[in-house]
Design a protein around this motif. Structure first.
Motif, short mmCIF file in Angstrom:
data_model
loop_
_atom_site.label_atom_id
_atom_site.label_comp_id
_atom_site.label_asym_id
_atom_site.label_seq_id
_atom_site.Cartn_x
_atom_site.Cartn_y
_atom_site.Cartn_z
N ARG A 36 33.98 3.81 39.59
CA ARG A 36 32.55 4.09 39.40
C ARG A 36 32.26 5.60 39.35
NH1 ARG A 36 29.11 -0.44 42.80
NH2 ARG A 36 29.81 -2.22 41.55
N THR A 37 33.27 6.41 39.54
CA THR A 37 33.05 7.86 39.54
C THR A 37 33.16 8.39 38.11
OG1 THR A 37 33.90 8.08 41.77
CG2 THR A 37 33.92 10.06 40.43
N PRO A 38 32.19 9.23 37.70
CA PRO A 38 32.22 9.72 36.33
C PRO A 38 33.22 10.86 36.14
CG PRO A 38 30.31 10.59 37.49
CD PRO A 38 31.04 9.74 38.47
N CYS A 39 34.47 10.52 35.86
CA CYS A 39 35.42 11.55 35.40
C CYS A 39 36.21 10.92 34.26
CB CYS A 39 36.31 12.03 36.54
SG CYS A 39 37.56 10.89 37.06
N THR A 40 36.96 11.73 33.54
CA THR A 40 37.67 11.20 32.38
C THR A 40 38.87 10.37 32.86
OG1 THR A 40 37.01 13.19 31.24
CG2 THR A 40 38.74 11.88 30.19
N LYS A 41 38.77 9.05 32.66
CA LYS A 41 39.77 8.14 33.23
C LYS A 41 40.50 7.34 32.16
CE LYS A 41 36.65 5.91 35.82
NZ LYS A 41 35.46 6.76 35.88
N PHE A 42 41.78 7.11 32.43
CA PHE A 42 42.59 6.24 31.57
C PHE A 42 43.25 5.21 32.48
CE2 PHE A 42 42.24 10.31 29.55
CZ PHE A 42 42.06 10.02 28.20
N LEU A 43 43.35 3.99 32.00
CA LEU A 43 44.01 2.95 32.79
C LEU A 43 45.23 2.46 32.03
CD1 LEU A 43 43.46 1.26 35.46
CD2 LEU A 43 42.76 -0.58 33.90
N ILE A 44 46.37 2.38 32.74
CA ILE A 44 47.58 1.82 32.14
C ILE A 44 47.84 0.52 32.91
CG2 ILE A 44 49.92 2.39 31.36
CD1 ILE A 44 47.81 4.55 30.62
#
Ligand code: BDR
Ligand code: CA
Length: 323
Positions: free
Chosen positions: A179-187
């Motif tokens: 829920r935190t607004p940072c640039t995220k990628f999920l693998i």
């Protein structure tokens, strides 16, 4: 310029191999390795990070962060797949330091030291990352990118029918991070499960005349036995290594923007990652999720990278314990 990276790890054999690759990659500057409880309890995770560094002795030692217990306790006492110590039960020599700062503090310091330039590769439960974000609310805006190894999109979990291990270990932390607004990628598992290291690939690792070869061969052969005994597989799934390759070679992956969150109270679904993929979604996109992978390309890259690491390590003098 090499990418500044913090490895947040719960070693874990796949964590350990990812760290070995990153430490010697000329395109990666490992500014810190922060430990987190997961595959093993927090103190063992901190010890294992030092085992890895002692065994491979990189040219430049990164800062190390100490793991502390998650607020809600670890719901699982480690995973048998990597042995009780997380590194396959091999008795490695190590000099353990006792003056380490907590992982979340190290994360805050290193991100603040290089605003928008640090990538965090989260290979374990998200305890430390959530704590760093809560400790310093500006931090999410200063992180370059956050790559999370974990969760599932369409497939089953690997610790419960619904949940992937890293997210399940600390769902509240995972929710905070999602829920935190940072640039995220999920693998997610859907992708990491596809990259299987079989015996043929294991035979192509650097040989035992090199210290990288000795270390990764020992732990990966132990993982191979674990996967055979626990899951009946003749291959190892090296989730965290796939996460590192997503960082160094994103062109081998397809990413799709999604809207994701984490289940924190479900009786059967605790720790499940949930994505709003309805025809008319109500949630906003908050994470880029890897949906496809060039398996062969990733495996070739792992072998290439470990051979390159072994060559660099052999060009240095042998390790001195207690450094
Ligand atoms: C994740 O769980 C851990 O056991 C592995 O190290 C990896 O980070 C995969 O579900
Ligand atoms: Ca891990």
């Amino acid at each position: 310029m090499p990418k500044k990276v913090i490895f947040d790890v719960d070693p874990g054999i796949d964590d350990a191999v990812a760290v070995c690759m990153g430490l010697f990659d000329p395109n990666v500057e490992v500014v810190a390795i922060t430990s987190v409880g997961g595959n093993v309890p927090p103190a063992q995770a901190t010890r294992n990070v030092q085992v890895i560094l002692s065994q491979v002795d990189p040219p430049r030692w990164p800062r190390i962060g100490a793991a502390t217990a998650p607020d809600h306790g670890l719901p699982t006492e480690g995973r048998r797949i990597f042995g009780p110590d997380g590194l396959g039960g091999v008795a490695f020599e190590v000099a353990v330091r006792r003056d380490l700062r907590p992982s979340e503090k190290v994360i805050c310091d290193e991100v603040r030291a290089a605003p928008e330039a640090v990538t965090i590769l989260a290979c374990g439960p998200l305890t430390n990352i959530a704590r760093a974000f809560l400790r310093d609310p500006e931090l999410p805006y200063l992180v370059g990118q956050l790559i999370i190894v974990g969760g599932t999109v369409s497939g089953p979990g690997n610790i419960t029918p619904a949940a992937e291990f890293n997210i399940y270990c600390d769902p509240q932390a995972a929710r905070t991070v999602f829920r935190t607004p940072c640039t995220k990628f999920l693998i997610p598992l859907d992708v990491t499960n596809q990259v299987e290291l079989t015996l043929d690939w294991l035979q192509r690792l650097p040989d035992e005349t090199t210290r990288i070869g000795r270390f990764v061969r020992k732990i990966l052969h132990a993982a191979f036995r674990g996967y055979r005994q626990e899951l009946g597989l003749e291959a190892i799934r090296i989730h965290d290594v796939v996460g590192l390759v997503a960082l160094t070679h994103p062109e081998l992956f397809t990413f799709v923007e999604m809207a994701g969150d984490v289940e924190t109270i479900g009786e059967l679904t605790l720790g499940a990652t949930v994505f709003d993929r309805r025809r008319v979604p109500a949630w906003r996109h908050n994470i880029a999720v890897a949906t496809e992978v060039d398996k062969e390309g990733v495996l070739e890259e792992i072998i290439r990278s470990l051979h390159a690491a072994a060559a660099v390590a052999e060009s240095q003098p042998p390790p001195i314990m207690g450094k």
